[in-house]
Design an enzyme around this catalytic site. Structure first.
Site, PDB file in Angstrom:
ATOM      1  N   CYS A 110       2.802  -3.875  11.550  1.00  0.00           N
ATOM      2  CA  CYS A 110       4.049  -4.612  10.762  1.00  0.00           C
ATOM      3  C   CYS A 110       4.566  -5.704  11.480  1.00  0.00           C
ATOM      4  CB  CYS A 110       5.146  -3.435  10.302  1.00  0.00           C
ATOM      5  SG  CYS A 110       6.147  -3.864   9.283  1.00  0.00           S
ATOM      6  N   PRO A 153      -2.367   1.746   4.752  1.00  0.00           N
ATOM      7  CA  PRO A 153      -0.821   2.017   4.444  1.00  0.00           C
ATOM      8  C   PRO A 153      -0.104   0.839   4.077  1.00  0.00           C
ATOM      9  CG  PRO A 153      -1.174   1.899   6.715  1.00  0.00           C
ATOM     10  CD  PRO A 153      -2.678   1.716   5.893  1.00  0.00           C
ATOM     11  N   MET A 154       0.415   0.777   2.735  1.00  0.00           N
ATOM     12  CA  MET A 154       1.281  -0.537   2.390  1.00  0.00           C
ATOM     13  C   MET A 154       2.527  -0.051   1.927  1.00  0.00           C
ATOM     14  SD  MET A 154      -1.795  -1.742   0.075  1.00  0.00           S
ATOM     15  CE  MET A 154      -2.364  -0.421  -0.618  1.00  0.00           C
ATOM     16  N   GLN A 203       1.427   7.760   8.715  1.00  0.00           N
ATOM     17  CA  GLN A 203       1.446   6.799   9.688  1.00  0.00           C
ATOM     18  C   GLN A 203       3.129   6.645  10.110  1.00  0.00           C
ATOM     19  OE1 GLN A 203       1.910   2.343   8.967  1.00  0.00           O
ATOM     20  NE2 GLN A 203       0.062   2.434   9.762  1.00  0.00           N
TER      21      GLN A 203
END
Length: 178
Positions: A106, A20-21, A75
């Site tokens: 994060c 995940p970005m 996510q």
């Protein structure tokens, strides 16, 4: 003996996973990764609170599949077990993901206090979150962590997450402070 879960059934073969970005792992990027053989892809992180409140349509579209997409993990981020449990159920109904992932990696200041890497400072809270998420779904639940907040606690945290019901733990190989 029951069938293996989503992650176990994919990890028996070698391959890469699209992480995940924020700003990058949207549907077109996930589709490209899948076409290149990704074992699975992960959506950009979605706020559990935003999902429960109906949220911004543009942000909620981050979890929507492209036509025919099946190997997608959604996510979520959050810091309250009841909100995350509700968001898991809503994500399962709205997005039909293959699994659900909790963002514990994060480090962005606007996420602090709302989930993400700050959960590494209070791992017992993270264990409660994973347990609540697990109870809210039949899908595999995983967590993405960093090595720790400012020093390596990854083994301790991973063991606690596993005990809480996480089927998979992904480790970003830096601390939040780094």
């Amino acid at each position: 003996m029951s069938a293996p879960g989503f992650y176990a059934s994919r990890l028996i073969r070698p391959g890469a996973v699209l992480a995940p970005m924020a700003g990058y792992s949207d549907a077109p990027m996930r589709q490209l990764a899948a076409e290149q053989g990704a074992l699975w892809t992960v959506s950009e992180m979605i706020s559990a609170r935003g999902l429960m409140g109906g949220g911004d349509t543009e942000k909620l579209n981050l979890g929507r599949p492209y036509p025919g997409e099946q190997e997608r993990v959604v996510q979520l981020f959050g810091a309250e077990s009841d909100v995350l449990a509700g968001a898991v159920a809503r994500a399962e109904a709205w997005f039909q993901p293959a699994a659900i992932d909790l963002n514990m990696g994060c480090p962005v200041p606007k996420i602090r206090g709302k989930g993400g890497a700050c959960l590494l400072q209070t791992p017992e809270v993270a264990y409660e979150l994973v347990s609540a998420m697990r109870q809210a779904t039949r899908l595999d639940v995983s967590a993405k962590i960093r090595l720790g907040w400012d020093h390596d606690r990854s083994v301790e945290v991973a063991q606690g997450l596993e005990a809480a019901g996480a089927a998979l733990i992904t480790v970003h190989g830096r601390t939040s402070a780094q």
